[in-house]
Design an enzyme around this catalytic site. Structure first.
Site, PDB file in Angstrom:
ATOM      1  CB  SER A   1      -0.929   0.003   1.215  1.00  0.00           C
ATOM      2  OG  SER A   1      -0.179  -0.137   2.400  1.00  0.00           O
ATOM      3  CB  ILE A   2       3.457   2.487   2.187  1.00  0.00           C
ATOM      4  CG1 ILE A   2       2.367   2.945   3.155  1.00  0.00           C
ATOM      5  CG2 ILE A   2       4.656   3.419   2.267  1.00  0.00           C
ATOM      6  CD1 ILE A   2       2.819   3.006   4.599  1.00  0.00           C
ATOM      7  CB  ALA A   3       7.013   1.166  -0.571  1.00  0.00           C
ATOM      8  CD  GLN A   4       5.013  -0.738  -7.876  1.00  0.00           C
ATOM      9  OE1 GLN A   4       3.839  -0.545  -7.550  1.00  0.00           O
ATOM     10  NE2 GLN A   4       5.459  -0.530  -9.093  1.00  0.00           N
ATOM     11  CB  VAL A   5      10.241  -3.945  -3.876  1.00  0.00           C
ATOM     12  CG1 VAL A   5      11.692  -4.425  -3.929  1.00  0.00           C
ATOM     13  CG2 VAL A   5       9.857  -3.557  -2.455  1.00  0.00           C
TER      14      VAL A   5
ATOM     15  CG  ASP B   1       5.252  -7.451   8.017  1.00  0.00           C
ATOM     16  OD1 ASP B   1       4.269  -8.181   8.255  1.00  0.00           O
ATOM     17  OD2 ASP B   1       5.361  -6.786   6.977  1.00  0.00           O
TER      18      ASP B   1
END
Length: 449
Positions: A123-127, A278
């Site tokens: 939801s916050i970041a993409q890798v 996590d």
């Protein structure tokens, strides 16, 4: 001062547009209720999905924090723990340009190659995978555009609404809605600061060095390519630790790998500045060199050593069916402010009734038939929800990061069901749950010659 005005104007327009979008979606949901639809957890989940980033994160917080939220909402939002739809690379590239293409440099000056296809999207970041000019393989964790503005706006609106509701409806103060929003705000904004996440990684690496642990590794952070919105790390290659067949390419004993993972994590609860909260299947891997890789330190927790000892005591008491001891440990864990106000005997009786009901309802729980991963996680989640319900009736609350810790134990249980079905996390001789020993075995590698 003039140089900042275009940015300020853009920020203001983003805020206004976000408030308008939020009002529109919320209005449509209100209309559905006005037409007779039940305002339940499923309606809220659908609304949150439409509202996007912030509300998906709130849904994840609800799903992983049964100590604060009603059971039906915890269960409804379980789906929010999965990955989100990826953004087009052109949006990610805009963030990379803004953060790293500075002082006359371009992205091609920094990277030999960036793969436009994401490795993962949340939801916050993409890798994204990338390669440096010196040949180093790296991964780029890139914050999605306008995430912080959207989250600040959304959380500001939510906080204002809850404060207003508490003024108009004083009885709602009992539910402590505003403090919950404050807690969510602290956690979510911390996740948007990748400089802080880089420090979490360094803390963990320092802990590994201090305990002479060469069995576990975390990715190297490239400080000159890391900002608040971009985190550049060495790429670790390996396989998921829920795929036993794949693991056997790189180790001889998957159960020992699991024991080493548990020993490292349990020791970090006592000896590291924070614990990784996590470690699901995407964030824990067996590397091709036989070591264990911990990745993605965006969500970490902190728990006092005495609270952890009490937590483990409670788990052991639960296994021993000693409900009187379990009640004592719940109080020792700082789950309540008023120790003297808790009727320990009544609490123990309620805990015993709860467990008898669970075991009577679910024959599989007592028959010895193995669960699959999802069934086992659901059963443990059900048990935790029941413990929370019993606790609430006795005025008991959880330490701030107890839910994070418990969620991680659920993750570990899933791994153990695959890799070491005969291993008991709390009594196996290979596992030191209270950190008395930080020993981990030498890598049991398979020769690749």
């Amino acid at each position: 001062m003039k140089i900042h005005r275009p940015h300020l104007l853009k920020h203001s327009l983003n805020v206004v547009n976000r408030v308008r979008q939020t009002a529109s979606i919320a209005g449509l949901s209100a209309l559905r209720v006005a037409k007779g639809e039940k305002p339940d957890a499923n309606l809220l989940k659908e609304t949150f999905e439409q509202l996007g980033t912030t509300y998906i994160k709130i849904g994840q917080f609800i799903a992983s924090t049964p100590s604060l939220f009603p059971r039906e909402y915890v269960e409804a939002f379980q789906g929010f723990l999965d990955q989100t739809t990826p953004l087009s690379y052109k949006y990610i590239e805009q963030v990379l340009q803004a953060e790293l293409a500075v002082d006359g440099h371009t992205l091609t000056d920094k990277f030999a190659h960036i793969d436009p296809q994401p490795l993962a999207s949340a939801s916050i970041a993409q890798v994204h995978a990338a390669r440096l000019h010196n040949g180093d393989e790296v991964v780029l964790k890139v914050q999605k555009p306008n995430v912080e503005t959207i989250m600040q706006t959304d959380l500001g609106v939510l906080h204002g609404v809850t404060k207003l509701l508490e003024l108009l409806m004083p009885s709602m103060k009992f539910a402590s809605i505003a403090p919950i929003i404050d807690e969510i705000r602290l956690r979510m904004l911390a996740e948007t600061d990748f400089v802080a996440e880089a420090q979490n990684i360094r803390d963990f690496q320092q802990f590994l060095a201090m305990t002479d642990n060469a069995r576990v590794v975390a990715p190297k952070v490239y400080d000159d390519l890391t900002t608040k919105r971009v985190l550049t790390m060495s790429r670790l290659h390996g396989v998921s630790m829920i795929d036993e067949n794949a693991m056997r390419q790189y180790c001889t004993d998957p159960a020992q790998v699991m024991a080493d993972t548990l020993n490292t994590w349990f020791a970090s609860l006592m000896l590291c500045n924070s614990f990784h909260a996590d470690l699901h299947a995407g964030n824990l891997m067996l590397l091709t060199d036989g070591r264990i890789g911990f990745i993605d330190f965006g969500i970490v927790g902190k728990l006092k050593a005495e609270s952890w000892r009490a937590c483990m005591g409670m788990m052991q008491a639960l296994q021993d069916n000693d409900y009187q001891a379990m009640a004592h440990y719940m109080i020792d864990m700082e789950m309540t402010h008023g120790r003297s106000q808790v009727d320990i005997a009544a609490l123990a009786d309620d805990l015993q009734r709860m467990m008898q009901t669970i075991m009577a309802e679910d024959i599989a729980f007592t028959s010895g038939v193995p669960f699959n991963n999802k069934e086992q996680a659901d059963e443990l989640n059900k048990m935790m929800l029941e413990i929370v319900d019993v606790g609430k009736r006795h005025g008991i609350h959880f330490p701030r990061d107890f839910a994070l810790l418990t969620k991680q134990l659920l993750y570990f249980d899933r791994f153990m069901r695959t890799l070491a079905p005969d291993m008991d996390m709390f009594s196996d001789s290979r596992v030191a749950i209270l950190g008395e020993s930080t020993h981990v075995s030498e890598p049991n590698l398979i020769s690749k010659a």
